[in-house]
Design a protein around this motif. Structure first.
Motif, PDB file in Angstrom:
ATOM      1  N   GLY A  91     -36.016 -12.934 -35.235  1.00 54.14           N
ATOM      2  CA  GLY A  91     -36.603 -13.662 -34.104  1.00 54.14           C
ATOM      3  C   GLY A  91     -37.932 -13.071 -33.685  1.00 54.14           C
ATOM      4  O   GLY A  91     -38.457 -12.149 -34.314  1.00 54.14           O
ATOM      5  N   LEU A  92     -38.458 -13.597 -32.615  1.00 53.39           N
ATOM      6  CA  LEU A  92     -39.790 -13.212 -32.155  1.00 53.39           C
ATOM      7  C   LEU A  92     -39.746 -11.940 -31.319  1.00 53.39           C
ATOM      8  O   LEU A  92     -40.511 -11.008 -31.519  1.00 53.39           O
ATOM      9  N   PHE A  93     -38.824 -11.913 -30.371  1.00 55.15           N
ATOM     10  CA  PHE A  93     -38.662 -10.725 -29.510  1.00 55.15           C
ATOM     11  C   PHE A  93     -37.176 -10.400 -29.417  1.00 55.15           C
ATOM     12  O   PHE A  93     -36.340 -11.281 -29.548  1.00 55.15           O
ATOM     13  N   GLN A  94     -36.860  -9.129 -29.167  1.00 57.58           N
ATOM     14  CA  GLN A  94     -35.460  -8.721 -29.074  1.00 57.58           C
ATOM     15  C   GLN A  94     -34.910  -8.879 -27.654  1.00 57.58           C
ATOM     16  O   GLN A  94     -33.738  -9.130 -27.470  1.00 57.58           O
ATOM     17  N   ASP A  95     -35.765  -8.705 -26.674  1.00 55.93           N
ATOM     18  CA  ASP A  95     -35.335  -8.719 -25.281  1.00 55.93           C
ATOM     19  C   ASP A  95     -34.888 -10.120 -24.835  1.00 55.93           C
ATOM     20  O   ASP A  95     -35.662 -11.062 -24.890  1.00 55.93           O
ATOM     21  N   PRO A  96     -33.617 -10.259 -24.394  1.00 56.68           N
ATOM     22  CA  PRO A  96     -33.105 -11.581 -23.986  1.00 56.68           C
ATOM     23  C   PRO A  96     -33.930 -12.230 -22.871  1.00 56.68           C
ATOM     24  O   PRO A  96     -34.130 -13.452 -22.877  1.00 56.68           O
ATOM     25  N   GLU A  97     -34.434 -11.411 -21.950  1.00 48.60           N
ATOM     26  CA  GLU A  97     -35.259 -11.956 -20.856  1.00 48.60           C
ATOM     27  C   GLU A  97     -36.530 -12.599 -21.413  1.00 48.60           C
ATOM     28  O   GLU A  97     -36.907 -13.703 -21.034  1.00 48.60           O
ATOM     29  N   VAL A  98     -37.181 -11.860 -22.326  1.00 48.75           N
ATOM     30  CA  VAL A  98     -38.429 -12.363 -22.947  1.00 48.75           C
ATOM     31  C   VAL A  98     -38.120 -13.630 -23.741  1.00 48.75           C
ATOM     32  O   VAL A  98     -38.897 -14.588 -23.735  1.00 48.75           O
ATOM     33  N   GLN A  99     -36.965 -13.645 -24.406  1.00 46.27           N
ATOM     34  CA  GLN A  99     -36.582 -14.821 -25.189  1.00 46.27           C
ATOM     35  C   GLN A  99     -36.417 -16.043 -24.290  1.00 46.27           C
ATOM     36  O   GLN A  99     -36.855 -17.140 -24.628  1.00 46.27           O
ATOM     37  N   ARG A 100     -35.793 -15.837 -23.138  1.00 46.30           N
ATOM     38  CA  ARG A 100     -35.608 -16.960 -22.204  1.00 46.30           C
ATOM     39  C   ARG A 100     -36.965 -17.452 -21.686  1.00 46.30           C
ATOM     40  O   ARG A 100     -37.196 -18.646 -21.546  1.00 46.30           O
ATOM     41  N   ALA A 101     -37.852 -16.494 -21.434  1.00 42.57           N
ATOM     42  CA  ALA A 101     -39.209 -16.854 -20.982  1.00 42.57           C
ATOM     43  C   ALA A 101     -39.917 -17.686 -22.061  1.00 42.57           C
ATOM     44  O   ALA A 101     -40.569 -18.698 -21.757  1.00 42.57           O
TER      45      ALA A 101
END
Length: 313
Positions: free
Chosen positions: A17-27
């Motif tokens: 994926g693009l980023f690992q952080d779930p918060e960043v993914q939701r953003a």
């Protein structure tokens, strides 16, 4: 390499994926979904407007409608899967799904490159040979140029896929990317992919040749414009400006990624976001904002829709 080596026992791949952080993914989800919808609606509007407007029947708009069609297809090959993956913890794709994605991504990508080149040729004829424009850019020629763009994309894609399908995948099944592309897939093949890498590089030279043709057509246009009046120059350049903007936005990132040794930089993913997610949305904006004819035609189309809706009531 016996025949057993070619029986890939990997059937499913995991994308980091693009980023690992779930918060960043939701953003990202909150940003990417509207961008994708804007891409489909914006480009769809251009296709529709060119089809129904009598004022937009010149070759330039004929090519623009096909460019918009390619943009929708190209974006739809990658973005819907990316958007849904942003909401899942483990992002998987089957090996066949991965190869299918690579096929369509390259097919539409190269068709777009060739269409942009065709559009540059159209501008060159319009500005440098205005008296012969209608004979050179006849309806049959325009259809042939569009067909050629699709065909070029198809041939390019077939070559990429034929070399990929033969690779054995037996070990790690994690792809360090947010969609399937050749370099990340080659990294997990359990054989040396040096030769395949060279073939991909050579096959990608179609983009470089197209880019050089594009640049040279604009150089010729600029040289030719020196003899025009200031007003003539301004008018000619305004029709070219939007095309040049689109070309830079598309080719810049693509050249950065494909014409150098592959690496595992996060920047690569971010650069890829630019031309898979952002650029397809910008094209209709760039073309309509700078073009009074398209804006007027869209306005007329909108009035027509509103009026017919009112009449129905």
């Amino acid at each position: 390499m016996g025949s057993t080596a070619h029986t890939s026992n990997v059937t499913e791949l995991i994308l980091t994926g693009l980023f690992q952080d779930p918060e960043v993914q939701r953003a990202c989800f909150v940003v990417f979904l509207p961008v994708y919808l804007a891409t489909v609606v914006g480009n769809g509007l251009i296709v529709l407007t060119v089809r129904v407007s009598k004022s937009l029947h010149s070759p330039m708009y004929f090519f623009l409608s096909y460019l918009s069609l390619v943009e929708i297809s190209y974006s739809s090959t990658i973005v819907p899967k990316v958007i849904t993956d942003l909401l899942t913890k483990i992002k998987t794709i089957t090996l066949q799904g991965c190869i299918t994605q690579i096929f369509f991504f390259h097919f539409f990508g190269v068709a777009e490159i060739l269409l942009l080149t065709v559009m540059a040729y159209d501008r060159y004829v319009a500005i440098c040979k205005p008296l012969h424009y209608t004979t050179i850019m006849s309806r049959s020629v325009c259809h042939s140029l569009v067909a050629g763009s699709w065909l070029g994309g198809l041939v390019h894609s077939m070559i990429q896929i034929l070399i990929t399908v033969r690779l054995p995948f037996c070990g790690p099944n994690v792809i360090d990317h947010y969609f399937c592309d050749l370099h990340p897939l080659f990294k997990i093949a359990c054989t040396d992919t040096f030769v395949e890498g060279i073939i991909v590089l050579v096959n990608s030279l179609i983009a470089v040749v197209a880019f050089l043709l594009l640049i040279s057509s604009y150089v010729v246009i600029l040289v030719h414009l020196r003899n025009h009046s200031a007003e003539g120059r301004r008018k000619a350049l305004s029709t070219c400006a939007s095309h040049i903007t689109v070309v830079i936005l598309f080719f810049g990132p693509a050249i950065f990624l494909y014409l150098r040794p592959s690496s595992t930089f996060t920047e690569d993913k971010l650069v890829a976001v630019f031309y898979t997610v952002i650029t397809p949305m910008l094209n209709p904006v760039i073309y309509t904002l700078r073009n009074a004819e398209v804006k007027n035609a869209m306005r007329r189309l909108w009035d027509k829709i509103v009026n017919s809706a009112v009449e129905r009531q």
